[in-house]
Design an enzyme around this catalytic site. Structure first.
Site, short mmCIF file in Angstrom:
data_model
loop_
_atom_site.label_atom_id
_atom_site.label_comp_id
_atom_site.label_asym_id
_atom_site.label_seq_id
_atom_site.Cartn_x
_atom_site.Cartn_y
_atom_site.Cartn_z
N PHE A 317 0.83 -1.23 0.04
CA PHE A 317 -0.08 0.13 -0.07
C PHE A 317 0.92 1.25 -0.15
CE2 PHE A 317 -1.96 3.49 1.74
CZ PHE A 317 -3.40 3.50 1.54
N GLU A 318 0.83 2.25 -0.84
CA GLU A 318 1.55 3.29 -1.16
C GLU A 318 0.46 4.39 -1.73
OE1 GLU A 318 5.27 2.51 -3.16
OE2 GLU A 318 6.13 2.40 -1.25
N ILE A 319 0.42 5.66 -1.26
CA ILE A 319 -0.05 6.77 -1.80
C ILE A 319 1.21 7.58 -1.87
CG2 ILE A 319 -1.84 8.25 -2.39
CD1 ILE A 319 -3.54 6.48 -0.82
N HIS A 354 12.52 1.45 -0.06
CA HIS A 354 11.59 2.64 -0.03
C HIS A 354 11.63 3.51 1.27
CE1 HIS A 354 8.76 2.10 -3.75
NE2 HIS A 354 9.72 1.92 -4.16
#
Ligand SMILES: Nc1nc2c(ncn2[C@@H]2O[C@H](COP(=O)(O)OP(=O)(O)OP(=O)(O)O)[C@@H](O)[C@H]2O)c(=O)[nH]1
Ligand SMILES: *[C@@H]1O[C@H](CO)[C@@H](O)[C@H](O)[C@H]1NC(C)=O
Ligand SMILES: *[C@@H]1O[C@H](CO)[C@@H](O)[C@H](O)[C@H]1NC(C)=O
Ligand SMILES: *[C@@H]1O[C@H](CO)[C@@H](O)[C@H](O)[C@H]1NC(C)=O
Ligand SMILES: *[C@@H]1O[C@H](CO)[C@@H](O)[C@H](O)[C@H]1NC(C)=O
Ligand SMILES: *[C@@H]1O[C@H](CO)[C@@H](O)[C@H](O)[C@H]1NC(C)=O
Ligand SMILES: [Mg+2]
Length: 439
Positions: A317-319, A354
């Site tokens: 999950f990444e925004i 990341h």
């Protein structure tokens, strides 16, 4: 029958009559129809259809199609088990409603179609149907027509299907092939260790996804994986929330990684820090990453023999803002890691890569914890705890994993790293702090 209805029905009849003349999709007489049904691999079905239809229909009907399947409709064609679906169904109004320069992105294999559809349905229902952001699908082999058709139908917005160039996916030439093969064969005790494609995937997600040509058109992305679930209504645009609050990256869960996937990652990061101190942000989150305490996770001993405590944002999950990854600092960081070969000699995951990059190169206040989204990727889940929020956002938090095992929220239970983020990262804050003044 009103004039407009008559026009719609007439158009319906014309549209429906074309595909139904033949049961074999690849045998239309009209060359332009054949090109729609067998699109060039570099264009999406949606784009082809859109071009074809918009050249034939008045724009009004295109933006408000009235020929979707309806058994009560007088001129509806009869269905049988061998009926082929009607390509005109692709023609819904896919004009983006959301105001941000953003896209949803999924790296996925053809074989994962069902899981992809399940994730899409969840995100569309909970969020995107109200915004119609486009979807970008990435793959190291061409997407199958069936994958394209079904995901396009599941999406509310436009869909794009991109083939990843070989040089972005495969092992870079500087890797010593013998050393790689040797290490690969001897990594049975490492999770996903013996898989070549997993190493390509982690390398790609660490340093190449944001350079894909299609993604250059966007500033923000929302990463989605197959087989995940969003458990609450969003009720707001997370891209807007990040932008307006000057955030660069948003996550839901933070966990420690397995030590034996990244034995030399931290020493390589320390080299980077020594070589490029200018890229470190003065208000970075170094203390979130490092632990000089023996007692790290609720009494669990720090398993490492170096300072990195294995904490990472769970990157399925990444925004986030693509321009951060495309920037000079992250570029120097990724290149330094890539040169060391650790993506192939070891099994470095994109999540710790990341996370360390974000924590060192950004102001820690530019990283946002989404505590109210409700997200599940086996075997963990993060869900709001406030009864008020759960009800207002119509959350249904899972209590069982897909395999029937009991499942509890992973935010503050061991071995979650979220408490560390609150203590050493950007703290536990409310975006609308201004309205919470405690005396
Ligand atoms: N096109 C393509 N996508 C891949 C490949 N390997 C993994 N992916 C995608 O990369 C993402 C991460 O892979 P996963 O297999 O889910 O890895 P994971 O989340 O660490 O492990 P799981 O617990 O199995 O979910 C998913 O979106 C996959 O669909 C591959 O070889 N080709
Ligand atoms: C459809 O047409 C293609 C190409 O002419 C042919 O190979 C295929 O067998 C046909 N399929 C059916 C079901 O008729
Ligand atoms: C797709 O490929 C064809 C030739 O293979 C080329 O003529 C066309 O410009 C390409 N379209 C796009 C959008 O890249
Ligand atoms: C969206 O962002 C990209 C990358 O920053 C930029 O190149 C593009 O011009 C932007 N598009 C719009 C419509 O602002
Ligand atoms: C870690 O803690 C020890 C003992 O308190 C101290 O001597 C050492 O300098 C610390 N190391 C770092 C990197 O902070
Ligand atoms: C705080 O409240 C004021 C009015 O009470 C409102 O105008 C403002 O938008 C609120 N701020 C946030 C961030 O919600
Ligand atoms: Mg996964």
């Amino acid at each position: 029958m009103g004039y407009l209805t008559f026009i719609s029905v007439a158009i319906l009849a014309i549209i429906l009559s074309i595909p139904t003349q033949s049961s074999n999709r690849s045998k239309f007489n009209d060359a332009s129809l054949n090109s729609i049904l067998k699109p060039a691999s570099n264009t999406s079905t949606w784009e082809n259809l859109h071009l074809w239809i918009s050249s034939r229909l008045p724009s009004k009907e295109v933006s408000n199609p009235s020929f979707l399947y309806n058994p009560g409709h007088k001129n509806q064609q009869k269905l049988s088990s061998s009926s082929f679906y009607d390509e005109a169904q692709f023609l819904k109004d896919r004009e983006q409603i959301g105001k941000e320069n953003a896209t949803i992105v999924m790296l996925v294999r053809n074989s994962e179609l069902k899981g992809a559809l399940q994730s899409m349905r969840s995100l569309e229902d909970r969020f995107n149907k109200d915004y119609k952001y486009p979807w970008v699908f990435l793959n190291d082999v061409p997407f199958e027509q069936n994958f394209i058709d079904q995901t396009t139908m599941m999406a509310s917005g436009k869909t794009y299907y991109e083939l990843i160039p070989k040089e972005d996916w495969e092992m870079p030439p500087h890797i010593d092939k013998e050393k790689f093969e040797y290490n690969l064969m001897n990594s049975w005790d490492v999770i996903y260790g013996p898989s070549r494609s997993y190493r390509n995937m982690c390398h790609f997600n660490s340093g190449y996804f944001y350079r894909q040509k299609r993604l250059l058109n966007f500033e923000w992305y929302f990463r989605v994986e197959p087989d995940v679930e969003y458990m609450c209504d969003f009720q707001y645009d997370p891209f807007t929330v990040l932008r307006e609050n000057k955030k660069v990256y948003g996550f839901v869960l933070a966990l420690p990684d397995y030590e034996n996937t990244i034995p030399t990652l931290w020493p390589t990061v320390e080299e980077f820090i020594r070589k490029y101190p200018q890229y470190l942000h003065p208000n970075n989150a170094y203390d979130f990453l490092t632990t000089n305490e023996t007692d790290v996770f609720f009494g669990v001993e720090n398993p490492t023999n170096h300072l990195y405590n294995m904490c990472h944002f769970w990157s399925n999950f990444e925004i986030a803002n693509l321009n951060f990854f495309r920037g000079e600092a992250y570029g120097a960081y990724f290149d330094h890691l890539d040169k060391s070969g650790g993506f192939y000699y070891e099994r470095w995951g994109d999540a710790p890569v990341h996370t360390i990059g974000l924590a060192l190169l950004l102001d820690r206040d530019e990283i946002h914890h989404f505590e109210d989204i409700g997200y599940y990727h086996a075997p963990y889940m993060g869900c709001p705890t406030s009864e008020d929020v759960l009800m207002a956002k119509r959350c249904i938090c899972r209590d069982k994993a897909f395999d029937g095992e009991p499942l509890k929220g992973m935010e503050v239970r061991p071995p979650s790293c979220l408490p560390r983020w609150w203590r050493y990262g950007s703290g536990k804050t409310f975006l609308n702090d201004a309205n919470y003044t405690f005396r």
